[in-house]
Design a protein around this motif. Structure first.
Motif, PDB file in Angstrom:
ATOM      1  N   ALA A   1      -0.657  12.079 -13.854  1.00 21.75           N
ATOM      2  CA  ALA A   1      -0.804  12.406 -12.434  1.00 21.75           C
ATOM      3  C   ALA A   1      -2.066  11.766 -11.859  1.00 21.75           C
ATOM      4  O   ALA A   1      -2.060  11.264 -10.727  1.00 21.75           O
ATOM      5  CB  ALA A   1      -0.837  13.918 -12.244  1.00 21.75           C
ATOM      6  N   ALA A   2      -3.152  11.786 -12.612  1.00 24.14           N
ATOM      7  CA  ALA A   2      -4.396  11.178 -12.139  1.00 24.14           C
ATOM      8  C   ALA A   2      -4.228   9.673 -11.957  1.00 24.14           C
ATOM      9  O   ALA A   2      -4.749   9.088 -10.995  1.00 24.14           O
ATOM     10  CB  ALA A   2      -5.535  11.472 -13.114  1.00 24.14           C
ATOM     11  N   TYR A   3      -3.512   9.022 -12.869  1.00 24.11           N
ATOM     12  CA  TYR A   3      -3.284   7.582 -12.762  1.00 24.11           C
ATOM     13  C   TYR A   3      -2.532   7.245 -11.473  1.00 24.11           C
ATOM     14  O   TYR A   3      -2.873   6.296 -10.760  1.00 24.11           O
ATOM     15  CB  TYR A   3      -2.504   7.105 -13.982  1.00 24.11           C
TER      16      TYR A   3
ATOM     17  N   THR B   1       5.599  15.674  -8.798  1.00 22.68           N
ATOM     18  CA  THR B   1       5.939  15.565  -7.374  1.00 22.68           C
ATOM     19  C   THR B   1       4.955  16.348  -6.524  1.00 22.68           C
ATOM     20  O   THR B   1       4.538  15.899  -5.453  1.00 22.68           O
ATOM     21  CB  THR B   1       7.370  16.053  -7.101  1.00 22.68           C
ATOM     22  N   ASP B   2       4.558  17.527  -6.978  1.00 23.28           N
ATOM     23  CA  ASP B   2       3.638  18.361  -6.203  1.00 23.28           C
ATOM     24  C   ASP B   2       2.258  17.734  -6.097  1.00 23.28           C
ATOM     25  O   ASP B   2       1.581  17.870  -5.071  1.00 23.28           O
ATOM     26  CB  ASP B   2       3.511  19.756  -6.834  1.00 23.28           C
ATOM     27  N   GLU B   3       1.819  17.049  -7.136  1.00 22.78           N
ATOM     28  CA  GLU B   3       0.445  16.563  -7.185  1.00 22.78           C
ATOM     29  C   GLU B   3       0.267  15.179  -6.580  1.00 22.78           C
ATOM     30  O   GLU B   3      -0.865  14.728  -6.407  1.00 22.78           O
ATOM     31  CB  GLU B   3      -0.052  16.537  -8.642  1.00 22.78           C
ATOM     32  N   THR B   4       1.344  14.486  -6.243  1.00 25.31           N
ATOM     33  CA  THR B   4       1.202  13.084  -5.811  1.00 25.31           C
ATOM     34  C   THR B   4       1.847  12.805  -4.456  1.00 25.31           C
ATOM     35  O   THR B   4       2.270  11.674  -4.200  1.00 25.31           O
ATOM     36  CB  THR B   4       1.825  12.138  -6.857  1.00 25.31           C
ATOM     37  N   GLN B   5       1.925  13.791  -3.585  1.00 24.90           N
ATOM     38  CA  GLN B   5       2.558  13.639  -2.274  1.00 24.90           C
ATOM     39  C   GLN B   5       4.042  13.314  -2.370  1.00 24.90           C
ATOM     40  O   GLN B   5       4.629  12.791  -1.425  1.00 24.90           O
ATOM     41  CB  GLN B   5       1.889  12.523  -1.445  1.00 24.90           C
ATOM     42  N   GLY B   6       4.643  13.600  -3.515  1.00 29.15           N
ATOM     43  CA  GLY B   6       6.046  13.246  -3.700  1.00 29.15           C
ATOM     44  C   GLY B   6       6.984  14.314  -3.182  1.00 29.15           C
ATOM     45  O   GLY B   6       6.637  15.135  -2.332  1.00 29.15           O
TER      46      GLY B   6
ATOM     47  N   PRO C   1       0.806  -1.228   0.000  1.00 33.20           N
ATOM     48  CA  PRO C   1       0.000   0.000   0.000  1.00 33.20           C
ATOM     49  C   PRO C   1       0.840   1.280   0.000  1.00 33.20           C
ATOM     50  O   PRO C   1       0.421   2.283  -0.563  1.00 33.20           O
ATOM     51  CB  PRO C   1      -0.824  -0.116   1.291  1.00 33.20           C
ATOM     52  N   LYS C   2       2.011   1.249   0.628  1.00 26.18           N
ATOM     53  CA  LYS C   2       2.919   2.391   0.583  1.00 26.18           C
ATOM     54  C   LYS C   2       3.902   2.156  -0.557  1.00 26.18           C
ATOM     55  O   LYS C   2       4.754   1.276  -0.479  1.00 26.18           O
ATOM     56  CB  LYS C   2       3.630   2.571   1.920  1.00 26.18           C
ATOM     57  N   ARG C   3       3.765   2.962  -1.599  1.00 23.23           N
ATOM     58  CA  ARG C   3       4.521   2.685  -2.831  1.00 23.23           C
ATOM     59  C   ARG C   3       4.830   3.996  -3.537  1.00 23.23           C
ATOM     60  O   ARG C   3       4.094   4.979  -3.436  1.00 23.23           O
ATOM     61  CB  ARG C   3       3.707   1.778  -3.739  1.00 23.23           C
ATOM     62  N   ALA C   4       5.919   3.987  -4.271  1.00 26.70           N
ATOM     63  CA  ALA C   4       6.338   5.223  -4.927  1.00 26.70           C
ATOM     64  C   ALA C   4       7.217   4.916  -6.124  1.00 26.70           C
ATOM     65  O   ALA C   4       7.874   3.867  -6.198  1.00 26.70           O
ATOM     66  CB  ALA C   4       7.076   6.132  -3.950  1.00 26.70           C
ATOM     67  N   ILE C   5       7.231   5.854  -7.060  1.00 28.60           N
ATOM     68  CA  ILE C   5       8.144   5.857  -8.198  1.00 28.60           C
ATOM     69  C   ILE C   5       9.225   6.894  -7.912  1.00 28.60           C
ATOM     70  O   ILE C   5       8.929   8.013  -7.498  1.00 28.60           O
ATOM     71  CB  ILE C   5       7.405   6.216  -9.494  1.00 28.60           C
ATOM     72  N   VAL C   6      10.481   6.515  -8.114  1.00 28.84           N
ATOM     73  CA  VAL C   6      11.602   7.449  -7.950  1.00 28.84           C
ATOM     74  C   VAL C   6      12.260   7.623  -9.317  1.00 28.84           C
ATOM     75  O   VAL C   6      12.832   6.676  -9.866  1.00 28.84           O
ATOM     76  CB  VAL C   6      12.623   6.932  -6.922  1.00 28.84           C
TER      77      VAL C   6
ATOM     78  N   PHE D   1       5.149  10.133  -6.576  1.00 30.00           N
ATOM     79  CA  PHE D   1       6.213  10.329  -7.559  1.00 30.00           C
ATOM     80  C   PHE D   1       7.292  11.201  -6.934  1.00 30.00           C
ATOM     81  O   PHE D   1       7.025  12.319  -6.492  1.00 30.00           O
ATOM     82  CB  PHE D   1       5.669  10.995  -8.823  1.00 30.00           C
ATOM     83  N   LEU D   2       8.525  10.671  -6.884  1.00 26.23           N
ATOM     84  CA  LEU D   2       9.666  11.392  -6.321  1.00 26.23           C
ATOM     85  C   LEU D   2      10.704  11.609  -7.409  1.00 26.23           C
ATOM     86  O   LEU D   2      10.906  10.748  -8.276  1.00 26.23           O
ATOM     87  CB  LEU D   2      10.296  10.623  -5.164  1.00 26.23           C
TER      88      LEU D   2
END
Length: 682
Positions: free
Chosen positions: A582-584, A610-615, A552-557, A592-593
């Motif tokens: 960003a919507a996806y 980064t701004d739109e996805t809690q990155g 559930p906790k996941r991110a793209i760097v 997204f980081l």
């Protein structure tokens, strides 16, 4: 203890919604088509629903389109087609399908509300941000007819799990309260107790500091509230205090105390050793430290002064009289939050501009502390009226919550498992909710054995996908790139899954597996060739596809250098637009980081994501290293809740589409979702 309004019947909202599903338990798709067409439509619809719950949204789109080809006017299929478009990031197409179903009389107020929320929060590049305004939404009284819960609340400290610590000056105690205002922990201090506690600070090492106004000292506790030692003693010498009030910490772990009786700021190191004191104030009150600058409020002059961390005066942030009677200062989003009489103010650190964002009514009030909690509410302590006041964004109060059942596990029917995500209208995750905040129903009847079995916000594991830019410019930073991947892999400590994607003209999946394997990463082993065209959109899409069913906790760097060579198109969003990308990510809980290999300003497209996805943005050679990136992802709020219940619906041997509904209710706000699933064929 709960909010005064918390005991309002949870079921009241059910009456406001018209029946969402045309189908009843055991029913089939309704249409005037031939039995053969209905049979084919049902078969494709079933496959589409199952693909949707697997996270295979492209497959779901195909199946729902096929189903519609047999039953073009079936609103249930239109609704699910919209759900598939939504999770795929194509919100415009989703809204189109939902409007068609709604215009045909399907879904009632629930579907209309979903359409309104998605439409209002759609991302548009370059769109301005709303001016924050908060309105009182709930209160937690210190005294009820049943009991006295606390006395004279003075200060509070929000926690990332949605709860918060509360200092009760009158009852000499430290309380922990959950997101519903229930007291879950009560700490009286060491054997001799607290002596008029005033403020609370969580140190960077995890310990807690309490300032004791009458005790002329600081009390250090561990993270569980167990006593460790005292800082300071009564007096006027260095390291001594007379009526310590408010606390702050700098990046080095040093502690700043507004020493009211001595009219100064006293500084200790993290272990309680006296360092120095500075300033000469009439009535020092709230204090905050941000970017190596110390902000001190004076409650008599009504101003805020600025010092460096060595105690040297810099300037006045606000003039005398700009505030009336400021008490605590807190930092949020790079601005100060101040409690001032009956108002909550934000002060722009760059300009000193003061903005009122919330206020209580006309009755006598003394707000002594205000801070933002993990769910985006402002919680303020009203010392005079012995209560906590909760302020929420005005648009959230009007529109309610956005609730989505993301997955139904029915393989063990009649034992059903649900994954449910809860957000406000602005996509802010709501964390810290309990079983009491939810009600699961089947055909409007409460489900049996409802149990909250998991809250992903407490997970300590994350999955990461590293996208490595394979442009010629980024290739000049091979050594830094290798070190970055190794450091990130090591910080994951062998937990979760690490994926690596090479971003060239076409993205290539390079690795999927245990992070520890990549602690010896070398870019020389990458298969993706260098390219002058980098298809970032395709790489992000590929990365997100793999993360949908991840932790559930996941991110793209995204690891890259800024493009400098002529002809290089390093931020290519032609196949999938920036808004849809960003919507996806947002609609599937993926941050997204951006990890920069050079000091150049990041591209606007990357900054937008980064701004739109809690990155967030990271520079590879920052002083604290980049291993903290993993902790930052783990600390991101995650509002995914897992429930189990026992279904009582007939399955028609697995052919029936079985409805399930869930309502979330917290602090006078509510939200609802309804979906359906198929049990295994028999």
């Amino acid at each position: 203890m709960k909010s005064r309004s918390f005991f309002l019947p949870v079921l009241f909202l059910f009456c406001a919604y018209s029946l969402f599903f045309a189908q009843q338990s055991g029913a089939r798709l309704v249409s005037e088509a031939s039995p053969v067409d209905r049979g084919y439509a049902e078969q494709e619809f079933r496959r589409g629903v199952q693909a949707w719950y697997r996270g295979a949204f492209n497959d779901a789109l195909i199946q729902f389109e096929k189903s519609l080809s047999y039953l073009p006017s079936e609103n249930l299929i239109l609704y699910w087609l919209g759900k598939a478009y939504y999770r795929s990031g194509m919100e415009g197409a989703a809204l189109q399908q939902w409007r068609l179903a709604s215009d045909a009389g399907y879904g009632g107020l629930l579907l209309q509300n979903k359409i309104e929320i998605v439409q209002n929060r759609r991302i548009t590049p370059g769109s301005g941000r709303e001016v924050l305004r908060f309105s009182e939404s709930a209160s937690f009284p210190g005294k009820t007819d049943a009991a006295v819960h606390f006395s004279q609340p003075l200060s509070l400290l929000p926690l990332k799990n949605g709860s918060f610590w509360l200092i009760a000056y009158g009852s000499n105690e430290l309380l922990q309260m959950d997101a519903n205002g229930l007291i879950v922990n009560r700490i009286k201090g060491p054997l001799n107790g607290f002596d008029r506690p005033m403020d609370i600070l969580r140190q960077s090492n995890g310990n807690i500091l309490i300032s004791e106004y009458a005790g002329d000292r600081l009390c250090q506790l561990d993270s569980k509230g167990r006593f460790i030692k005292y800082f300071g003693s009564k007096g006027r010498a260095n390291g001594q205090l007379l009526g310590p009030q408010f606390l702050a910490e700098d990046a080095s772990g040093n502690i700043y105390v507004s020493d009211y009786g001595n009219g100064r700021i006293t500084v200790f190191n993290a272990d309680g050793e006296a360092l120095f004191y500075f300033g000469k104030f009439v009535s020092p009150a709230g204090i905050a430290v941000f970017n190596e600058r110390v902000y001190v409020a004076d409650s008599v002059s009504g101003s805020i002064s600025v010092y460096d961390t060595a105690g040297n005066y810099a300037e006045k942030l606000t003039e005398d009289g700009a505030l009336v009677n400021p008490e605590t200062l807190r930092i949020h989003g790079g601005n100060l939050i101040a409690a001032d009489t009956n108002k909550v103010l934000t002060i722009d650190i760059a300009s000193g501009a003061v903005h009122e964002i919330a206020r209580t009514g006309a009755a006598p009030v003394r707000l002594t502390c205000a801070d933002m909690d993990a769910n985006g509410n402002i919680i303020a302590s009203d010392f005079k009226n012995n209560e906590l006041v909760v302020f929420s964004r005005m648009n959230d109060l009007v529109g309610g919550l956005f609730v989505q059942i993301e997955r139904v596990y029915a393989d063990d029917f009649p034992n059903i498992t649900l994954d449910v995500r809860v957000e406000n209208r602005s996509r802010k995750p709501l964390v810290g909710l309990k079983d009491v905040n939810f009600l699961i129903t089947e055909e409007k009847r409460p489900a049996a054995r409802q149990t909250l079995v998991g809250d992903a916000n407490s997970n300590e594991v994350c999955d990461l996908t590293l996208i490595i830019d394979r442009s010629y410019d980024s290739a000049q930073y091979t050594r830094a790139l290798d070190a970055a991947v190794r450091e990130i892999a090591g910080a994951m400590q062998g937990r979760g899954t690490l994926r690596i994607i090479g971003a060239g003209k076409l993205p290539v999946s390079e690795y999927t597996g245990n992070p520890s394997v990549m602690e010896k990463f070398s870019s020389a082993n990458l298969k993706t060739p260098l390219s002058s065209v980098i298809s970032v959109d395709l790489a992000v899409r590929l990365a997100a596809n793999d993360l949908i069913n991840a932790e559930p906790k996941r991110a793209i760097v995204y690891i890259s250098a800024s493009p400098r060579s002529e002809g290089i198109k390093a931020q290519n969003f032609t196949k999938y637009g920036l808004t849809d990308t960003a919507a996806y990510l947002n609609n599937n809980g993926i941050a997204f980081l951006n990890l920069a290999l050079d000091r150049n300003v990041p591209a606007e497209e990357l900054k937008f994501l980064t701004d739109e996805t809690q990155g967030g943005f990271y520079y590879i050679f920052r002083p604290q290293g980049i291993s903290g990136l993993v902790r930052d992802v783990i600390d991101l709020p995650c509002s995914l809740y897992r429930f189990t219940y026992m279904s009582s619906l007939p399955t028609d041997f697995g052919r029936a589409f079985l409805p399930v509904e869930i309502e979330t209710y917290v602090l006078n706000r509510s939200g609802r979702d309804e979906t359906g699933y198929f049990s295994p064929l028999q």
